[in-house]
Design a protein around this motif. Structure first.
Motif, PDB file in Angstrom:
ATOM      1  N   ALA A   1      -3.229  -5.672  14.998  1.00  9.43           N
ATOM      2  CA  ALA A   1      -4.554  -5.346  14.469  1.00  9.43           C
ATOM      3  C   ALA A   1      -5.646  -5.712  15.465  1.00  9.43           C
ATOM      4  O   ALA A   1      -6.575  -4.936  15.705  1.00  9.43           O
ATOM      5  CB  ALA A   1      -4.781  -6.064  13.147  1.00  9.43           C
TER       6      ALA A   1
ATOM      7  N   SER B   1      -6.118  -1.570   9.327  1.00  2.00           N
ATOM      8  CA  SER B   1      -6.170  -2.240   8.034  1.00  2.00           C
ATOM      9  C   SER B   1      -4.816  -2.897   7.763  1.00  2.00           C
ATOM     10  O   SER B   1      -3.791  -2.233   7.887  1.00  2.00           O
ATOM     11  CB  SER B   1      -6.488  -1.238   6.918  1.00  2.00           C
ATOM     12  OG  SER B   1      -6.431  -1.854   5.656  1.00  2.00           O
ATOM     13  N   PRO B   2      -4.791  -4.211   7.454  1.00  2.00           N
ATOM     14  CA  PRO B   2      -5.915  -5.136   7.373  1.00  2.00           C
ATOM     15  C   PRO B   2      -6.457  -5.486   8.752  1.00  2.00           C
ATOM     16  O   PRO B   2      -5.777  -5.289   9.761  1.00  2.00           O
ATOM     17  CB  PRO B   2      -5.321  -6.376   6.701  1.00  2.00           C
ATOM     18  CG  PRO B   2      -3.874  -6.117   6.500  1.00  2.00           C
ATOM     19  CD  PRO B   2      -3.517  -4.838   7.125  1.00  2.00           C
ATOM     20  N   ALA B   3      -7.691  -6.023   8.772  1.00  2.00           N
ATOM     21  CA  ALA B   3      -8.253  -6.551  10.007  1.00  2.00           C
ATOM     22  C   ALA B   3      -7.454  -7.772  10.443  1.00  2.00           C
ATOM     23  O   ALA B   3      -6.740  -8.390   9.646  1.00  2.00           O
ATOM     24  CB  ALA B   3      -9.718  -6.921   9.797  1.00  2.00           C
TER      25      ALA B   3
ATOM     26  N   ARG C   1      -5.309   2.065   1.235  1.00  2.00           N
ATOM     27  CA  ARG C   1      -5.937   0.910   0.590  1.00  2.00           C
ATOM     28  C   ARG C   1      -5.255  -0.371   1.062  1.00  2.00           C
ATOM     29  O   ARG C   1      -4.131  -0.376   1.554  1.00  2.00           O
ATOM     30  CB  ARG C   1      -5.858   1.049  -0.936  1.00  2.00           C
ATOM     31  CG  ARG C   1      -4.454   1.238  -1.521  1.00  2.00           C
ATOM     32  CD  ARG C   1      -3.858  -0.041  -2.066  1.00  2.00           C
ATOM     33  NE  ARG C   1      -2.683   0.166  -2.905  1.00  2.00           N
ATOM     34  CZ  ARG C   1      -1.828  -0.796  -3.197  1.00  2.00           C
ATOM     35  NH1 ARG C   1      -1.962  -2.005  -2.697  1.00  2.00           N
ATOM     36  NH2 ARG C   1      -0.780  -0.544  -3.986  1.00  2.00           N
ATOM     37  N   ASP C   2      -5.942  -1.503   0.858  1.00  2.00           N
ATOM     38  CA  ASP C   2      -5.339  -2.792   1.173  1.00  2.00           C
ATOM     39  C   ASP C   2      -4.195  -3.087   0.210  1.00  2.00           C
ATOM     40  O   ASP C   2      -4.242  -2.709  -0.971  1.00  2.00           O
ATOM     41  CB  ASP C   2      -6.370  -3.913   1.063  1.00  2.00           C
ATOM     42  CG  ASP C   2      -7.416  -3.868   2.164  1.00  2.00           C
ATOM     43  OD1 ASP C   2      -7.126  -3.287   3.228  1.00  2.00           O
ATOM     44  OD2 ASP C   2      -8.517  -4.416   1.953  1.00  2.00           O
ATOM     45  N   SER C   3      -3.180  -3.778   0.712  1.00  2.00           N
ATOM     46  CA  SER C   3      -2.165  -4.301  -0.193  1.00  2.00           C
ATOM     47  C   SER C   3      -2.803  -5.385  -1.058  1.00  2.00           C
ATOM     48  O   SER C   3      -3.775  -6.030  -0.660  1.00  2.00           O
ATOM     49  CB  SER C   3      -0.996  -4.879   0.607  1.00  2.00           C
ATOM     50  OG  SER C   3      -0.368  -3.858   1.361  1.00  2.00           O
TER      51      SER C   3
ATOM     52  N   ALA D   1      -8.023 -10.813   8.267  1.00  2.00           N
ATOM     53  CA  ALA D   1      -7.978 -10.627   6.812  1.00  2.00           C
ATOM     54  C   ALA D   1      -6.769 -11.355   6.229  1.00  2.00           C
ATOM     55  O   ALA D   1      -5.791 -11.615   6.934  1.00  2.00           O
ATOM     56  CB  ALA D   1      -7.906  -9.146   6.477  1.00  2.00           C
TER      57      ALA D   1
ATOM     58  N   THR E   1      -3.182  -8.911  -2.824  1.00  2.00           N
ATOM     59  CA  THR E   1      -2.761 -10.298  -2.669  1.00  2.00           C
ATOM     60  C   THR E   1      -2.177 -10.801  -3.985  1.00  2.00           C
ATOM     61  O   THR E   1      -2.408 -10.226  -5.052  1.00  2.00           O
ATOM     62  CB  THR E   1      -3.937 -11.189  -2.272  1.00  2.00           C
ATOM     63  OG1 THR E   1      -4.903 -11.205  -3.342  1.00  2.00           O
ATOM     64  CG2 THR E   1      -4.612 -10.687  -0.993  1.00  2.00           C
TER      65      THR E   1
ATOM     66  N   ARG F   1      -3.266 -11.962   4.579  1.00  2.00           N
ATOM     67  CA  ARG F   1      -2.022 -11.202   4.690  1.00  2.00           C
ATOM     68  C   ARG F   1      -1.183 -11.403   3.445  1.00  2.00           C
ATOM     69  O   ARG F   1      -0.966 -12.547   3.008  1.00  2.00           O
ATOM     70  CB  ARG F   1      -1.243 -11.646   5.925  1.00  2.00           C
ATOM     71  CG  ARG F   1      -1.957 -11.330   7.230  1.00  2.00           C
ATOM     72  CD  ARG F   1      -1.750  -9.897   7.644  1.00  2.00           C
ATOM     73  NE  ARG F   1      -2.728  -9.468   8.645  1.00  2.00           N
ATOM     74  CZ  ARG F   1      -2.643  -8.339   9.331  1.00  2.00           C
ATOM     75  NH1 ARG F   1      -1.622  -7.525   9.116  1.00  2.00           N
ATOM     76  NH2 ARG F   1      -3.577  -7.994  10.178  1.00  2.00           N
TER      77      ARG F   1
ATOM     78  N   GLN G   1       1.011  -3.070   8.578  1.00  2.00           N
ATOM     79  CA  GLN G   1      -0.223  -2.911   9.345  1.00  2.00           C
ATOM     80  C   GLN G   1      -0.497  -1.421   9.515  1.00  2.00           C
ATOM     81  O   GLN G   1       0.341  -0.696  10.049  1.00  2.00           O
ATOM     82  CB  GLN G   1      -0.103  -3.573  10.722  1.00  2.00           C
ATOM     83  CG  GLN G   1      -1.345  -3.441  11.587  1.00  2.00           C
ATOM     84  CD  GLN G   1      -2.540  -4.143  10.969  1.00  2.00           C
ATOM     85  OE1 GLN G   1      -2.451  -5.312  10.590  1.00  2.00           O
ATOM     86  NE2 GLN G   1      -3.659  -3.451  10.848  1.00  2.00           N
TER      87      GLN G   1
ATOM     88  N   ARG H   1       0.800  -1.228   0.000  1.00  2.00           N
ATOM     89  CA  ARG H   1       0.000   0.000   0.000  1.00  2.00           C
ATOM     90  C   ARG H   1       0.827   1.270   0.000  1.00  2.00           C
ATOM     91  O   ARG H   1       0.311   2.341  -0.283  1.00  2.00           O
ATOM     92  CB  ARG H   1      -0.930   0.012   1.214  1.00  2.00           C
ATOM     93  CG  ARG H   1      -0.230   0.087   2.553  1.00  2.00           C
ATOM     94  CD  ARG H   1      -1.212  -0.019   3.709  1.00  2.00           C
ATOM     95  NE  ARG H   1      -1.842  -1.332   3.743  1.00  2.00           N
ATOM     96  CZ  ARG H   1      -3.024  -1.588   4.330  1.00  2.00           C
ATOM     97  NH1 ARG H   1      -3.682  -0.614   4.905  1.00  2.00           N
ATOM     98  NH2 ARG H   1      -3.512  -2.799   4.352  1.00  2.00           N
TER      99      ARG H   1
END
Length: 420
Positions: free
Chosen positions: A304, A315-317, A183-185, A320, A187, A322, A327, A178
């Motif tokens: 988290a 984020s992430p929870a 935003r989320d990284s 979620a 996958t 990884r 984090q 990110r």
């Protein structure tokens, strides 16, 4: 027996116990992943007959460095690529990325980022931020990107139009982590979809992956799915906190040769580059990387879960998927962000007595607060935290050589930030 958390308020002690129970199954999954990746690395050390003589360093030009050549074969095998370039002469992940991109792009070509605007240091390389010499803009290399959707995912519809309309696009770049975004990284599964999408539209484009923070975070890597060239740092995941510097590239043979020519000189390429005192660390770091990366990720899961229990936006929870070390915790105000970051510094092995102060850093537009009491400067596989002093005041916490260190440091940071 006296407990490590006896000094905490009873409320916090109870939260920690609840978090431990909640995340137990997630931590077990990560341990299984570490076993899988460790087995792959071990098999490659056996396959390539790694021996004591491979740890001997070269000097001067670095000709006929057998250990260096064997290590690059191991990297290529692990990432399932044709070739690899693993060198101390690349001083960072940003340097590896810059070397790779400049080796491919020529005046009039376009560098296109599918995953939105790249992070701060790459913006400086491109020339869209800062006022530095030698940027891509200075060489008339064009840059474009497609902003991500509001949910942080790729806008495939807009991207398709851009890819079809710009015939000068030579490199399509994908940033896994990110950076300094919220935003989320992405996958590896998501990246695989991006690669398939690009190859269908412009099959001759070079697909480049910025994989920093990503290696060993999953059991698969982007190069398994057709990425042409990928960069990473050796004092992040792939060096396990043992390697003191350097970076790597893995990918197609011609692209690796081009990057080597760019870094050293045409006609010299991979043939030169002394390894000085690095080879033992490079081998040992890569061997330890599956374990150490998972230690850091387990720490992120704990971070988290505990901060989520404090009502923080994370984020992430904790549960979620990884895909890297990072984090994010959003504080919405500068004061608690600075205080929490300072606590991480105070519970670091090195320079624990230092108070981090927001300041300007090379390659960044805003003031940055950073805690990094690491044995190797900037080694974000070791516990650290940083973030720009701008809304929404997000602190990026990453790394940890041991889960125990992360747990102690984060628990104390929560205590001192929220209970005192």
């Amino acid at each position: 027996m006296v407990s490590w958390k006896d000094k905490f308020p009873e409320e916090l002690q109870k939260k920690i116990e609840e978090v431990d129970q909640k995340i137990a199954s997630q931590l077990n999954k990560m341990d299984e992943q570490a076993l899988y990746n460790q087995q792959r690395v071990l098999e490659l050390f056996k396959k390539h007959h790694v021996a004591e003589e491979d740890l001997v360093d070269s000097t001067g030009y670095g000709y006929d460095d057998v250990g260096r050549e064997k290590l690059e074969k191991i990297f290529a095998d692990y990432f399932k690529t044709e070739d690899a370039y693993v060198r101390p002469q690349m001083v960072s992940g940003t340097h590896a990325i810059s070397t790779a991109l400049f080796s491919i792009l020529r005046p009039g070509d376009t560098l296109y980022y599918l995953t939105g605007m790249p992070y701060d240091t790459i913006q400086e390389v491109i020339g869209v931020a800062g006022n530095n010499p030698g940027t891509m803009d200075e060489f008339n290399i064009k840059f474009s990107y497609t902003p991500l959707l509001e949910n942080g995912k790729v806008d495939y519809e807009t991207a398709q139009n851009t890819l079809q309309d710009d015939s000068n696009i030579k490199v399509v770049a994908i940033q896994r982590s990110r950076g300094y975004a919220t935003r989320d990284s992405f996958t590896v599964k998501e990246i695989a979809e991006m690669i398939k999408f690009v190859k269908k539209l412009i099959p001759n484009a070079v697909i480049f992956i910025d994989n920093c923070y990503g290696e060993f975070s999953e059991a698969i890597e982007p190069t398994f799915y057709g990425a042409d060239l990928m960069a990473g740092s050796l004092f992040k995941n792939a060096g396990a906190g043992i390697v003191k510097g350097g970076a790597f590239l893995v990918g197609n043979h011609d692209l690796i040769e081009g990057a080597a020519a760019r870094l050293v000189a045409p006609g010299v390429g991979k043939g030169e580059g002394a390894t000085w005192g690095y080879m033992r660390d490079f081998y040992q770091g890569f061997f330890m990387a599956p374990h150490t990366t998972v230690q850091a990720i387990k720490g992120s899961i704990y971070t988290a879960a505990l901060l989520e229990s404090m009502g923080m936006d994370v984020s992430p929870a904790w549960d979620a998927p990884r895909t890297d070390l990072v984090q994010t915790v959003i504080f919405h105000k500068p004061e608690p962000m600075i205080k929490f970051c300072a606590c991480i510094q105070h519970y670091s092995a090195m320079n624990s007595y230092v108070d981090p102060v927001p300041s300007y850093m090379e390659g960044y537009e805003d003031k940055v607060i950073m805690a990094s009491g690491s044995f190797t400067e900037g080694s974000t596989i070791e516990l650290s935290s940083d973030g720009p002093l701008r809304a929404p005041y997000a602190l990026y916490i990453q790394g940890g050589l041991s889960y125990e260190h992360v747990k102690v440091a984060i628990s104390n940071a929560v205590n001192e930030t929220f209970y005192k």
